[in-house]
Design an enzyme around this catalytic site. Structure first.
Site, PDB file in Angstrom:
ATOM      1  N   SER A 158      -8.088  -1.723  -2.750  1.00  0.00           N
ATOM      2  CA  SER A 158      -8.719  -0.400  -2.643  1.00  0.00           C
ATOM      3  C   SER A 158      -9.797  -0.210  -3.694  1.00  0.00           C
ATOM      4  CB  SER A 158      -7.681   0.713  -2.809  1.00  0.00           C
ATOM      5  OG  SER A 158      -6.808   0.707  -1.728  1.00  0.00           O
ATOM      6  N   GLN A 216      -0.267   2.413  -5.764  1.00  0.00           N
ATOM      7  CA  GLN A 216      -1.686   2.739  -5.561  1.00  0.00           C
ATOM      8  C   GLN A 216      -2.545   2.413  -6.793  1.00  0.00           C
ATOM      9  OE1 GLN A 216      -1.868   6.636  -3.969  1.00  0.00           O
ATOM     10  NE2 GLN A 216      -3.621   6.179  -2.687  1.00  0.00           N
ATOM     11  N   ARG A 274       0.870  -1.195   0.000  1.00  0.00           N
ATOM     12  CA  ARG A 274       0.000   0.000   0.000  1.00  0.00           C
ATOM     13  C   ARG A 274       0.899   1.235   0.000  1.00  0.00           C
ATOM     14  NH1 ARG A 274      -5.170  -2.062   2.196  1.00  0.00           N
ATOM     15  NH2 ARG A 274      -6.177  -0.972   0.541  1.00  0.00           N
ATOM     16  N   TYR A 291      -2.438  -0.542   7.935  1.00  0.00           N
ATOM     17  CA  TYR A 291      -3.457  -1.461   8.446  1.00  0.00           C
ATOM     18  C   TYR A 291      -3.583  -1.339   9.966  1.00  0.00           C
ATOM     19  CZ  TYR A 291      -3.402  -3.868   3.948  1.00  0.00           C
ATOM     20  OH  TYR A 291      -3.510  -4.180   2.622  1.00  0.00           O
TER      21      TYR A 291
HETATM   22  P1  NAD Z   1      -8.901  -3.069   6.053  1.00  0.00           P
HETATM   23  O1  NAD Z   1      -9.875  -3.556   5.033  1.00  0.00           O
HETATM   24  O2  NAD Z   1      -7.805  -3.966   6.501  1.00  0.00           O
HETATM   25  O3  NAD Z   1      -9.743  -2.645   7.357  1.00  0.00           O
HETATM   26  C1  NAD Z   1     -10.861  -1.822   7.280  1.00  0.00           C
HETATM   27  C2  NAD Z   1     -10.865  -0.864   8.458  1.00  0.00           C
HETATM   28  O4  NAD Z   1     -11.175  -1.569   9.654  1.00  0.00           O
HETATM   29  C3  NAD Z   1      -9.533  -0.161   8.705  1.00  0.00           C
HETATM   30  O5  NAD Z   1      -9.715   1.240   8.647  1.00  0.00           O
HETATM   31  C4  NAD Z   1      -9.157  -0.635  10.105  1.00  0.00           C
HETATM   32  O6  NAD Z   1      -8.475   0.378  10.837  1.00  0.00           O
HETATM   33  C5  NAD Z   1     -10.503  -0.925  10.705  1.00  0.00           C
HETATM   34  N1  NAD Z   1     -10.516  -1.757  11.917  1.00  0.00           N
HETATM   35  C6  NAD Z   1      -9.747  -2.819  12.258  1.00  0.00           C
HETATM   36  N2  NAD Z   1     -10.091  -3.292  13.473  1.00  0.00           N
HETATM   37  C7  NAD Z   1     -11.115  -2.512  13.911  1.00  0.00           C
HETATM   38  C8  NAD Z   1     -11.904  -2.505  15.098  1.00  0.00           C
HETATM   39  N3  NAD Z   1     -11.718  -3.371  16.092  1.00  0.00           N
HETATM   40  N4  NAD Z   1     -12.870  -1.560  15.195  1.00  0.00           N
HETATM   41  C9  NAD Z   1     -13.081  -0.653  14.221  1.00  0.00           C
HETATM   42  N5  NAD Z   1     -12.366  -0.611  13.085  1.00  0.00           N
HETATM   43  C10 NAD Z   1     -11.391  -1.532  12.942  1.00  0.00           C
HETATM   44  O7  NAD Z   1      -8.238  -1.720   5.618  1.00  0.00           O
HETATM   45  P2  NAD Z   1      -8.278  -0.959   4.214  1.00  0.00           P
HETATM   46  O8  NAD Z   1      -9.577  -0.271   4.098  1.00  0.00           O
HETATM   47  O9  NAD Z   1      -7.907  -1.900   3.128  1.00  0.00           O
HETATM   48  O10 NAD Z   1      -7.104   0.101   4.369  1.00  0.00           O
HETATM   49  C11 NAD Z   1      -6.762   0.670   5.580  1.00  0.00           C
HETATM   50  C12 NAD Z   1      -5.889   1.870   5.347  1.00  0.00           C
HETATM   51  O11 NAD Z   1      -4.755   1.546   4.528  1.00  0.00           O
HETATM   52  C13 NAD Z   1      -6.514   3.019   4.570  1.00  0.00           C
HETATM   53  O12 NAD Z   1      -7.421   3.768   5.244  1.00  0.00           O
HETATM   54  C14 NAD Z   1      -5.259   3.795   4.203  1.00  0.00           C
HETATM   55  O13 NAD Z   1      -4.791   4.564   5.284  1.00  0.00           O
HETATM   56  C15 NAD Z   1      -4.303   2.700   3.923  1.00  0.00           C
HETATM   57  N6  NAD Z   1      -4.182   2.540   2.463  1.00  0.00           N
HETATM   58  C16 NAD Z   1      -3.106   3.089   1.852  1.00  0.00           C
HETATM   59  C17 NAD Z   1      -2.982   2.960   0.479  1.00  0.00           C
HETATM   60  C18 NAD Z   1      -1.821   3.522  -0.227  1.00  0.00           C
HETATM   61  O14 NAD Z   1      -1.070   4.279   0.343  1.00  0.00           O
HETATM   62  N7  NAD Z   1      -1.612   3.161  -1.465  1.00  0.00           N
HETATM   63  C19 NAD Z   1      -3.933   2.272  -0.262  1.00  0.00           C
HETATM   64  C20 NAD Z   1      -5.031   1.733   0.410  1.00  0.00           C
HETATM   65  C21 NAD Z   1      -5.127   1.876   1.762  1.00  0.00           C
END
Ligand code: NAD
Length: 374
Positions: free
Chosen positions: A133, A127, A122, A228
């Site tokens: 995503s 990206q 990530r 994450y």
């Molecule tokens: P994910 O699908 O792994 O998780 C979904 C969400 O669940 C996350 O926001 C996580 O913090 C939350 N979560 C985990 N345990 C929890 C709990 N007990 N209660 C409430 N929420 C909880 O994550 P995702 O959506 O694939 O991505 C997470 C983050 O990764 C993004 O928000 C971003 O900051 C980062 N990201 C970066 C890039 C990049 O830089 N290219 C791309 C995609 C995502």
């Protein structure tokens, strides 16, 4: 690597295709020859004729797989198909590697260069290749549409001569890619939205979408370098559950998206907690495929509790919008191939020192090469 095979998906309920006709053209411009299995794009409304017009060959069945240097799929290949891959072929698909040890072993044995799309780093550079995503974004949108269709009321506030209707109330748990899109969609449709996530950086993002962030003190939380969430302790999870009771009870719709990469998703709504929700409340569990955030939820199944709460196990909601989901997935794969395109050789050449490849290449040269799966 010059020949590409696009397989027809076989997983039940899978409606997407890994490459759309528009991206066949992009690959052709790189000098690659593309063969598409007949009917591969049908459910996403991409016909064999469109692929042919874009310059692809159509193969009647999957036998052409054996000649391909690069095999594109959405879902993981079936274990029995792996032996048919050409030695040294690049396989690009989801692999579900944390749960698929025998498949990863088989890919190594067949000397396939298997990329797990879930493992693409990530990072800013990667990206444009990030299928997690692109697909979660659509799934988040789709969850709100599903809820809007199922509610017995409307989402926006309406002030009419016949009286005022209050907006529907949504509570989104987990505000990553899917959750943030669910918040944005529910807000656009006029709902009142609250959200919670354990990563402190998310609070600002939730507020900027016009939703209220529910503050719960669970102690030290954080995120990994990849962004994450870190896993909570059982004590922290219990505090979180208690802190969410009020928001859950006030909601007409609860959407859970909370995941911890590479681990089982935490149970955030217990059967006991569901008893405190209003009759008719919709609970959409979008983490259902990784164990579920709601006790008792099952993929693609709906259960109704004694007090009339509907728990819907939402597996891969992006499959409800296969045309756009395929377009985005395909663009992610084309961007990946373009990254490794060598204009001099007019071919895709895998650079083993490339940081993106190092993050997502699981098997190579007959071995499992990714340190996390060795
Ligand atoms: P994910 O699908 O792994 O998780 C979904 C969400 O669940 C996350 O926001 C996580 O913090 C939350 N979560 C985990 N345990 C929890 C709990 N007990 N209660 C409430 N929420 C909880 O994550 P995702 O959506 O694939 O991505 C997470 C983050 O990764 C993004 O928000 C971003 O900051 C980062 N990201 C970066 C890039 C990049 O830089 N290219 C791309 C995609 C995502």
């Amino acid at each position: 690597m010059k020949t590409v095979f696009v397989a027809k998906e076989t997983h039940a309920g899978e409606t997407r295709v890994a490459l759309v006709p528009g991206d066949v053209k992009r690959l052709k411009e790189m000098g690659l020859e593309v063969t598409v299995q007949s009917g591969a794009g049908r459910q996403a409304l991409f016909s064999d004729e469109q692929y042919t017009a874009a310059g692809a060959q159509i193969a009647a069945d999957a036998a052409a797989l054996a000649q391909a240097d690069i095999v594109l799929r959405v879902r993981k290949p079936a274990l029995e198909d792996v032996a048919h891959y050409k030695k040294g072929a690049l396989s690009l698909s989801y692999l579900d590697p944390f749960n698929e040890k025998p498949l990863v072993d088989a890919l190594a044995l067949a000397q396939v260069c298997a990329v797990s799309l879930e493992m693409i780093p990530r990072t800013t550079l990667a990206q444009s290749m990030d299928v997690l995503s692109s697909q979660s974004n659509l799934a988040g949108y789709r969850s709100v549409i599903l809820a809007a269709n199922r509610l017995t009321g409307i989402l926006p506030m309406m002030m009419t001569p016949a009286g005022t209707i209050n907006p529907a109330r949504f509570f989104i748990i987990g505000a990553g890619v899917a959750g943030l899109q669910a918040i944005a969609t529910a807000k656009r449709l006029g709902a009142r939205v609250e959200a919670y996530d354990t990563r402190p950086v998310v609070e600002e993002q939730v507020r900027s979408l016009g939703a209220k962030f529910v503050t719960i003190d669970v102690g030290e939380t954080g995120q990994t370098q990849q962004g994450y969430a870190k896993e909570l302790t059982p004590e922290q999870l219990e505090k979180q559950r208690q802190g969410m009771v009020k928001a859950c009870a006030a909601a007409n719709v609860v959407i859970t998206t909370a995941k911890v990469f590479g681990r089982k998703s935490p149970v955030l709504l217990t059967k006991e907690m569901l008893k405190g929700l209003k009759p008719g409340t919709l609970v959409l569990d979008m983490a259902v495929e990784t164990g579920g955030n709601v006790e008792g939820s099952k993929p693609d199944e709906e259960l109704t509790t004694e007090n009339g709460v509907h728990v819907i196990g939402c597996a891969a909601l992006e499959c409800d919008v296969p045309t756009n989901a395929s377009q985005m997935f395909s663009a992610n794969l084309a961007n990946f191939l373009e990254h490794f395109y060598d204009a001099g050789q007019k071919a895709v050449v895998l650079n083993r020192d490339d940081e993106i490849l190092k993050g997502c290449l699981l098997t190579d040269g007959g071995k499992i090469v990714h340190p996390r799966f060795q």
